[in-house]
Design an enzyme around this catalytic site. Structure first.
Site, PDB file in Angstrom:
ATOM      1  N   HIS A   1      47.163  47.932  38.214  1.00 28.57           N
ATOM      2  CA  HIS A   1      46.165  46.928  37.815  1.00 28.57           C
ATOM      3  C   HIS A   1      44.898  47.063  38.658  1.00 28.57           C
ATOM      4  O   HIS A   1      43.780  46.972  38.140  1.00 28.57           O
ATOM      5  CB  HIS A   1      46.751  45.527  37.964  1.00 28.57           C
ATOM      6  CG  HIS A   1      47.627  45.131  36.822  1.00 28.57           C
ATOM      7  ND1 HIS A   1      47.319  44.090  35.978  1.00 28.57           N
ATOM      8  CD2 HIS A   1      48.797  45.637  36.365  1.00 28.57           C
ATOM      9  CE1 HIS A   1      48.274  43.969  35.062  1.00 28.57           C
ATOM     10  NE2 HIS A   1      49.176  44.890  35.288  1.00 28.57           N
TER      11      HIS A   1
ATOM     12  N   GLU B   1      44.459  36.047  45.161  1.00 25.36           N
ATOM     13  CA  GLU B   1      45.885  35.945  44.883  1.00 25.36           C
ATOM     14  C   GLU B   1      46.313  34.498  45.120  1.00 25.36           C
ATOM     15  O   GLU B   1      46.472  34.060  46.268  1.00 25.36           O
ATOM     16  CB  GLU B   1      46.679  36.911  45.764  1.00 25.36           C
ATOM     17  CG  GLU B   1      46.405  38.369  45.451  1.00 25.36           C
ATOM     18  CD  GLU B   1      47.279  39.323  46.240  1.00 25.36           C
ATOM     19  OE1 GLU B   1      48.013  38.846  47.137  1.00 25.36           O
ATOM     20  OE2 GLU B   1      47.248  40.538  45.946  1.00 25.36           O
TER      21      GLU B   1
END
Length: 403
Positions: A273, A285
């Site tokens: 990714h 995140e």
């Protein structure tokens, strides 16, 4: 300034000669495209391609008044015959400006691949930018200081979405710029899929022979402010979501999966990714999505809601059968789902969210697995209700469900 596109395809045209691919097989009739060539106000020809005189005649134009022919990229294959009466093709050195009789000015723009881009200013001050196939701007991407953004930009949107992102970041292309996708190749099937891909980048395309007025208002395709992309495992949902924002700078990629120590397969997925993302994107995140949705800032790409749900079930203790039977985890999970849906409703940011579509195959063997399946179905439905566009990806193909 009047612009006629004698061709809008890749240098080899579309379909490519002898190519058996599905895109070439369906590029027939008005979906076929000759190599890109631009005819400006009857006096300037950008890129001389085979059959230029015939293409002009089909568009009810004549090349007899052309005073300058400029090439934007190396033309491979047999030499293109120069029609009688046409000036010999040439190039303008990078950074130099050429003045034509009639008031047109052509400035050569340096690009990051072999070739030259051209910024053309008309007698009335209208500005268009033309970049060669597979090229982006080299160095400063904006127009010279003091000049407004381009009224029209023609470039390889599908092949170089990052070039469009750079032009937007520099202010050279804004919401009022008419972005036209040219150099169209066989990487995307012609017809609805081509139009959808370009629209997701805020661009459009037109058939060969179309005449446009530079500076004339045209409704620019808007990226839906909220998009949900659903799909099964390896269906292409993440690629589709990334594709919808790759022509825009300063995207915040929100990864809800976190890290998993010692899990090599998970690390490989995360690395894949990351490699696909444009270098200009930032990454966060977190599963704390509501503050991001409530705040201001660049577009968000949230990948994915199913991992967000996993975290929510962890927090609520929803995996434990005995705790679930008491009702507390179920209420907590429903409250979290409702809060996230409300955050999607209230957000002012552009958001593309990814989620798994489950429940169409084998019934989970465990009660907790069935709880996750049901909760994800409810979450997807709640978020989809707040999105202007919903897509389902199947075998790499995006099927619009809404918008």
């Amino acid at each position: 300034m009047e612009l006629t596109l004698l061709g809008t395809g890749a240098p080899e045209g579309l379909p490519r000669p002898g190519c058996p691919c599905a895109s070439c097989a369906t590029a027939v009739g008005d979906q076929a495209r000759a190599a890109t060539a631009l005819f400006v106000d009857g006096v300037l020809l950008l890129d001389l391609t085979p059959g230029a005189a015939l293409a002009a005649a089909r568009a009810h134009r004549t090349l007899s008044g052309v005073r300058q022919v400029l090439l934007s990229h190396p033309h491979d294959g047999p030499a293109v015959e120069v029609p009688a009466g046409l000036p010999s093709p040439g190039r303008v050195p990078d950074g130099r400006e050429l003045a034509l009789l009639g008031g047109h000015r052509v400035r050569a723009v340096a690009v990051d691949s072999p070739g030259t881009g051209y910024a053309v200013t008309g007698p009335g001050g209208e500005q268009l930018l033309y970049l060669p196939p597979g090229a982006g701007p080299a160095g400063p991407a904006g127009p010279p200081e003091g000049r407004p953004p381009y009224d029209m930009a023609l470039l390889d949107v599908l092949g170089r979405p990052d070039a469009l992102a750079r032009l937007r970041a520099a202010g050279a292309v804004t919401a009022t710029t008419d972005v036209i996708g040219v150099h169209v190749d066989h990487g995307v099937p012609p017809g609805p899929e081509l139009r959808r891909r370009l629209a997701s980048a805020g661009a459009r395309t037109v058939p060969d022979g179309t005449t446009l007025l530079v500076g004339e208002y045209h409704a620019v395709p808007d990226l839906p402010r909220r998009t949900l992309v659903l799909g099964g495992a390896r269906s292409g949902k993440s690629v589709e979501a990334e594709r919808r924002l790759e022509a825009f700078p300063d995207v915040l990629y929100v990864a809800t999966g976190g890290t998993r120590d010692g899990d090599r397969d998970w690390a490989d997925r995360v690395a894949l990714h990351r490699e696909r993302r444009p270098a200009s994107w930032r990454t966060a995140e977190t599963c704390d999505l509501e503050p991001l949705l409530a705040g201001a800032g660049p577009p968000l790409l949230i990948d994915c809601l199913s991992l967000w749900l996993t975290d929510a079930m962890d927090t609520a203790g929803a995996w434990d059968d005995e705790r679930w039977a008491g009702g507390g985890p179920e209420r907590a999970l429903r409250d979290r789902t409702e809060a996230l849906a409300q955050a999607f409703r209230a957000t002012r940011r552009t958001v593309v969210a990814v989620s798994n579509e489950v429940g169409s195959g084998v019934v989970p063997a465990t009660a907790s697995g069935r709880r996750f399946r049901d909760a994800l179905g409810r979450l997807n439905a709640a978020v989809a209700a707040e999105c202007e566009q919903v897509l389902l990806t199947v075998a790499g193909q995006a099927v619009p469900l809404r918008g």
